[in-house]
Design a protein around this motif. Structure first.
Motif, PDB file in Angstrom:
ATOM      1  N   LEU A  72       0.832  -1.210   0.000  1.00  0.00           N
ATOM      2  CA  LEU A  72       0.000   0.000   0.000  1.00  0.00           C
ATOM      3  C   LEU A  72       0.864   1.256   0.000  1.00  0.00           C
ATOM      4  O   LEU A  72       0.464   2.289  -0.548  1.00  0.00           O
ATOM      5  CB  LEU A  72      -0.928  -0.002   1.214  1.00  0.00           C
ATOM      6  CG  LEU A  72      -2.051  -1.049   1.195  1.00  0.00           C
ATOM      7  CD1 LEU A  72      -2.897  -0.945   2.460  1.00  0.00           C
ATOM      8  CD2 LEU A  72      -2.929  -0.892  -0.040  1.00  0.00           C
ATOM      9  N   ASP A  87       1.617   1.867  -3.590  1.00  0.00           N
ATOM     10  CA  ASP A  87       0.478   2.320  -4.385  1.00  0.00           C
ATOM     11  C   ASP A  87      -0.729   2.537  -3.474  1.00  0.00           C
ATOM     12  O   ASP A  87      -1.589   1.654  -3.351  1.00  0.00           O
ATOM     13  CB  ASP A  87       0.157   1.286  -5.474  1.00  0.00           C
ATOM     14  CG  ASP A  87      -0.856   1.804  -6.487  1.00  0.00           C
ATOM     15  OD1 ASP A  87      -1.383   2.925  -6.289  1.00  0.00           O
ATOM     16  OD2 ASP A  87      -1.128   1.108  -7.479  1.00  0.00           O
ATOM     17  N   PRO A  88      -0.810   3.705  -2.815  1.00  0.00           N
ATOM     18  CA  PRO A  88      -1.918   3.968  -1.889  1.00  0.00           C
ATOM     19  C   PRO A  88      -3.290   3.908  -2.551  1.00  0.00           C
ATOM     20  O   PRO A  88      -4.302   3.676  -1.880  1.00  0.00           O
ATOM     21  CB  PRO A  88      -1.618   5.382  -1.375  1.00  0.00           C
ATOM     22  CG  PRO A  88      -0.168   5.589  -1.626  1.00  0.00           C
ATOM     23  CD  PRO A  88       0.147   4.814  -2.862  1.00  0.00           C
ATOM     24  N   ALA A  89      -3.350   4.092  -3.870  1.00  0.00           N
ATOM     25  CA  ALA A  89      -4.636   4.078  -4.564  1.00  0.00           C
ATOM     26  C   ALA A  89      -5.304   2.706  -4.524  1.00  0.00           C
ATOM     27  O   ALA A  89      -6.505   2.593  -4.766  1.00  0.00           O
ATOM     28  CB  ALA A  89      -4.455   4.514  -6.020  1.00  0.00           C
ATOM     29  N   LEU A  90      -4.547   1.659  -4.186  1.00  0.00           N
ATOM     30  CA  LEU A  90      -5.140   0.321  -4.123  1.00  0.00           C
ATOM     31  C   LEU A  90      -6.195   0.225  -3.026  1.00  0.00           C
ATOM     32  O   LEU A  90      -7.144  -0.535  -3.143  1.00  0.00           O
ATOM     33  CB  LEU A  90      -4.038  -0.722  -3.882  1.00  0.00           C
ATOM     34  CG  LEU A  90      -3.031  -0.929  -5.018  1.00  0.00           C
ATOM     35  CD1 LEU A  90      -1.918  -1.871  -4.576  1.00  0.00           C
ATOM     36  CD2 LEU A  90      -3.729  -1.460  -6.262  1.00  0.00           C
ATOM     37  N   GLY A  91      -6.004   0.972  -1.949  1.00  0.00           N
ATOM     38  CA  GLY A  91      -6.974   0.937  -0.849  1.00  0.00           C
ATOM     39  C   GLY A  91      -6.751  -0.209   0.107  1.00  0.00           C
ATOM     40  O   GLY A  91      -6.814  -0.045   1.321  1.00  0.00           O
TER      41      GLY A  91
END
Length: 201
Positions: free
Chosen positions: A152, A155-159
């Protein structure tokens, strides 16, 4: 010869004599060498321009250790970039001296070789090498949460991230980042009575 022309020629020779005596060529501008570079210093002398030195970035690596049977998240700062494999290697090496002083331990055995980590979007597979031995649920939680939170961070956009741990013998264990303790309260001193619970399976 006309006396007036003789006087004019005498004056012209007299005017050109100093130039030839000083060695000044009769040709035009002669270019030689490369143009000057750099920035002039206070004394007027050229000083070479210096390229700015690139600072080496620091990376925060999340790791999960154990205290009183619960998972405890810690963050280590390392120089340079850190990938999922680096986080797993650090985890298998166990807590450092400062972390041991805080009462943190690990249930992961020492790794003879690095596990294989494969990421595909929010799904990550960690394949343990042969000879590692079967892991306890807490050890799987340590590994899965470390990898999930590190993913995460990439890539924080993964959630959220789903981690599957492949143990020797074909045993599979899966964990979601939603099960992992996070936040200052989870990483606080365990004497305060606040802390995360063991990630469920």
């Amino acid at each position: 010869m006309n006396p007036r022309r003789r006087i004019s020629r005498t004056l012209l020779c007299a005017a050109l004599l100093p130039l030839s005596a000083c060695g000044i060529p009769a040709t035009g501008v002669v270019e030689a060498g490369e143009p000057a570079t750099g920035v002039r210093g206070p004394a007027g002398t050229p000083s070479p321009t210096q390229a700015p030195s690139g600072a080496v970035p620091a990376a925060a690596v999340p790791l999960y250790f154990v205290a009183d049977g619960d998972l405890v998240p810690v963050t280590r700062t390392v120089t340079g970039a850190a990938d999922l494999g680096s986080a797993v290697l650090m985890l298998f090496k166990g807590p450092d001296a400062e972390e041991r002083g805080r009462g943190l331990t690990t249930e992961l055995p020492p790794a003879a070789e690095a596990p294989t980590v494969r990421a595909d979007g929010a799904a990550v597979v960690v394949q343990l090498p042969k000879g590692t031995g079967s892991l306890s649920e807490t050890a799987v939680d340590q590994l899965a949460c470390t990898v999930a939170v590190a993913r995460l961070g990439q890539d924080p956009a993964l959630g959220s991230a789903q981690v599957t741990v492949e143990q020797p013998g074909g045993r599979l264990a899966g964990r979601s980042s939603d099960d992992c303790p996070t936040g200052a309260a989870d990483a606080a001193d365990r004497t305060g009575g606040t802390g995360g619970s063991t990630a469920g399976g």
